[in-house]
Design an enzyme around this catalytic site. Structure first.
Site, short mmCIF file in Angstrom:
data_model
loop_
_atom_site.label_atom_id
_atom_site.label_comp_id
_atom_site.label_asym_id
_atom_site.label_seq_id
_atom_site.Cartn_x
_atom_site.Cartn_y
_atom_site.Cartn_z
N GLY A 45 -10.45 -8.29 -2.00
CA GLY A 45 -9.24 -8.57 -1.23
C GLY A 45 -8.78 -10.01 -1.32
O GLY A 45 -7.60 -10.29 -1.57
N LYS A 52 -20.52 -16.05 0.01
CA LYS A 52 -21.98 -15.98 0.13
C LYS A 52 -22.65 -15.23 -1.02
O LYS A 52 -22.16 -14.20 -1.46
CB LYS A 52 -22.36 -15.28 1.44
CG LYS A 52 -22.13 -16.16 2.63
CD LYS A 52 -22.68 -15.53 3.87
CE LYS A 52 -22.64 -16.50 5.04
NZ LYS A 52 -22.93 -15.85 6.30
N GLY A 108 -13.49 -3.55 -0.28
CA GLY A 108 -14.86 -3.06 -0.14
C GLY A 108 -15.19 -1.97 -1.15
O GLY A 108 -16.29 -1.92 -1.70
N ARG A 155 0.81 -1.22 0.00
CA ARG A 155 0.00 0.00 0.00
C ARG A 155 0.85 1.27 0.00
O ARG A 155 0.42 2.30 -0.54
CB ARG A 155 -0.94 -0.01 1.20
CG ARG A 155 -2.05 -1.01 1.00
CD ARG A 155 -3.11 -0.88 2.05
NE ARG A 155 -4.32 -1.55 1.61
CZ ARG A 155 -5.19 -2.14 2.41
NH1 ARG A 155 -5.00 -2.13 3.71
NH2 ARG A 155 -6.25 -2.72 1.92
P1 ADP Z 1 -13.24 -11.17 -2.15
O1 ADP Z 1 -12.53 -10.74 -0.89
O2 ADP Z 1 -12.28 -11.38 -3.27
O3 ADP Z 1 -14.39 -10.25 -2.50
P2 ADP Z 1 -14.97 -13.00 -0.76
O4 ADP Z 1 -14.61 -12.32 0.51
O5 ADP Z 1 -16.31 -12.80 -1.30
O6 ADP Z 1 -13.87 -12.61 -1.88
O7 ADP Z 1 -14.80 -14.58 -0.60
C1 ADP Z 1 -13.59 -15.17 -0.23
C2 ADP Z 1 -13.83 -16.41 0.58
O8 ADP Z 1 -14.75 -17.30 -0.03
C3 ADP Z 1 -12.56 -17.22 0.74
O9 ADP Z 1 -12.10 -17.10 2.08
C4 ADP Z 1 -12.94 -18.64 0.37
O10 ADP Z 1 -12.45 -19.61 1.28
C5 ADP Z 1 -14.44 -18.58 0.43
N1 ADP Z 1 -15.06 -19.66 -0.39
C6 ADP Z 1 -14.91 -19.86 -1.70
N2 ADP Z 1 -15.55 -20.98 -2.09
C7 ADP Z 1 -16.13 -21.50 -1.00
C8 ADP Z 1 -16.92 -22.67 -0.72
N3 ADP Z 1 -17.25 -23.51 -1.69
N4 ADP Z 1 -17.35 -22.87 0.55
C9 ADP Z 1 -17.01 -22.00 1.53
N5 ADP Z 1 -16.27 -20.90 1.34
C10 ADP Z 1 -15.82 -20.65 0.11
MG MG Z 2 -13.18 -10.91 1.21
#
Ligand code: ADP
Ligand code: MG
Length: 397
Positions: free
Chosen positions: A355, A199, A378, A37
């Site tokens: 992230g 989710k 975010g 950063r």
């Molecule tokens: P980002 O930070 O890139 O926006 P998210 O925070 O939405 O991504 O999601 C990241 C998390 O989703 C990871 O920690 C990963 O372990 C989890 N994840 C991905 N696939 C699954 C799954 N099938 N079941 C449970 N968790 C999952």
């Molecule tokens: Mg995340």
């Protein structure tokens, strides 16, 4: 871009107050474990110094909950920045007050001061107007280069703009808007988005907004099981949001209406338990065994998604395809990263938002192979949802 940037203003001899995102990870000894950063803010910082400005930097660090917290001082950041710039960086004892004011008034052209953690004051996150005005009084020009906090209307990102004449974007924010903005508003087509993560509930607004923009949506991550269950398929012990089944069906309907191809995996990786030593198995999406947990997309899906990626001109990715933190569930995520790297090589624009997705690309060793990796988790998500980021909206047009 409609917003003024650092390139549009005269800096020579001016006190330039710059909001940066120096919220870096620190270990127990207060050593910075990743200075990405700080490094990312260097183009704006150097531009001010090389043009004879007097640079006053401000940032938050961690969650001090509105109280001075010695363990969350920005002093280690000032020291690291000093090493990167090879000039002294003065560490202020606070971010407002008479002592700080005297210090900034005594600055010479080309000097740098780092203000102390903004969040030592509860007024920062409360966007308190008096606090914002005090901050504003330190500088003559305000620059926001903290994309990671641009989605928050805080005193140093939004409030302050009401008390300065000149409020412009730094180069990091300019770069984020160039790539994310172009993808959303004037993408080269085919434009596809890959969405995963944990989710569906956290990604509804992104899905809805992207339906109006993309040619295809490739789905992975845990949300696939909510789509599966909604269609009456067996999902074992996979993460399903039971109160979002209807929504999943509506989203599939909406995709049809908007002529967006919504792709779901045809095979998945399952295991009895989510541990490093788990016995991972590939199964058809239609045959998830009872008691098993789905944790990644399968090899057939990876290949199908790879072809989609290679056929696209713009690829936007948010959310890992599986639980990539554990090796045997990381292959799907890495396959997407590899295919995107390949696409970049053949001239496509590839963008990573989020992230965990950025961390996954780094873990795959492919960070240098993407067109753009957003610095704001975010903030990039809210941007993809089509929301206005208050810290950017407040800058001069
Ligand atoms: P980002 O930070 O890139 O926006 P998210 O925070 O939405 O991504 O999601 C990241 C998390 O989703 C990871 O920690 C990963 O372990 C989890 N994840 C991905 N696939 C699954 C799954 N099938 N079941 C449970 N968790 C999952
Ligand atoms: Mg995340």
């Amino acid at each position: 871009m409609q917003k003024k940037t650092l390139s549009d203003i005269a800096i020579q001899g001016k006190r330039v107050l710059m909001r940066v995102d120096f919220n870096v990870p620190l270990d127990e000894e207060k050593t910075i474990t990743d200075d990405k950063r700080i490094v990312e803010a260097l183009p704006s910082i150097k531009a001010v110094l090389e043009n004879g400005g007097r640079l006053i930097l401000m940032s938050h660090l961690g969650r001090p909950k509105g109280k001075p917290t010695p363990g969350l001082s920005l002093a280690p950041v000032a020291a690291r920045l000093s090493r990167l710039l090879e000039i002294p960086v003065i560490m202020a004892s606070d971010c407002i007050g008479t002592e700080v004011m005297q210090q900034v008034l005594a600055m010479q052209d080309g000097e740098v001061i780092m203000l102390e953690n903004l969040r030592f004051h509860p007024e920062e996150e409360a966007n308190d107007p008096h606090f914002a005005r005090e901050l504003a009084s330190l500088g003559e020009i305000y620059v926001n280069d903290a994309f990671g906090t641009a989605h928050r209307a805080h005193a140093s990102t939004e409030g302050i703009t009401h008390y300065v004449q000149t409020a412009v974007a730094g180069y990091l924010i300019e770069k984020e808007l160039r790539y994310l903005g172009k993808a959303l508003h004037h993408p080269e087509r085919p434009f596809i988005a890959i969405l995963g993560g944990s989710k569906i509930s956290g990604k509804i607004d992104v899905l809805e907004n992207l339906f109006n923009k993309v040619d295809a949506l490739l789905i992975g991550g845990a949300m696939i099981f909510t789509f599966f269950r909604a269609q009456g398929m067996a999902t074992g012990k996979s993460l399903v949001e039971d109160n979002k089944l209807e929504l999943a069906l509506n989203l599939m309907e909406k995709a049809k209406e908007k002529n967006v191809r919504l792709l779901l995996p045809t095979d998945v990786v399952v295991a009895q338990e989510i541990t490093a030593g788990a016995n991972c198995q590939k199964v058809s999406a239609e045959a998830i065994p009872e008691g098993m947990i789905g944790a990644d997309i399968g090899p057939e899906t990876r290949e199908r998604y790879r072809q989609e990626i290679l056929n696209a001109q713009t690829v936007l990715w948010n959310g890992p395809m599986g639980i990539f933190e554990i090796d045997c569930f990381a292959e799907g995520t890495f396959a997407i990263a590899k295919a995107m790297a390949e696409a970049t090589g053949s001239g496509a624009t590839t963008i990573i938002g989020g992230g965990d997705s950025a961390a996954a690309v780094a873990k795959a060793g492919l960070s240098g192979e993407m067109t753009h990796i957003s610095t704001g988790g975010g903030a990039s998500l809210e941007f993809l949802e089509g929301k206005k980021l208050p810290g950017i909206a407040a800058l001069n047009d």
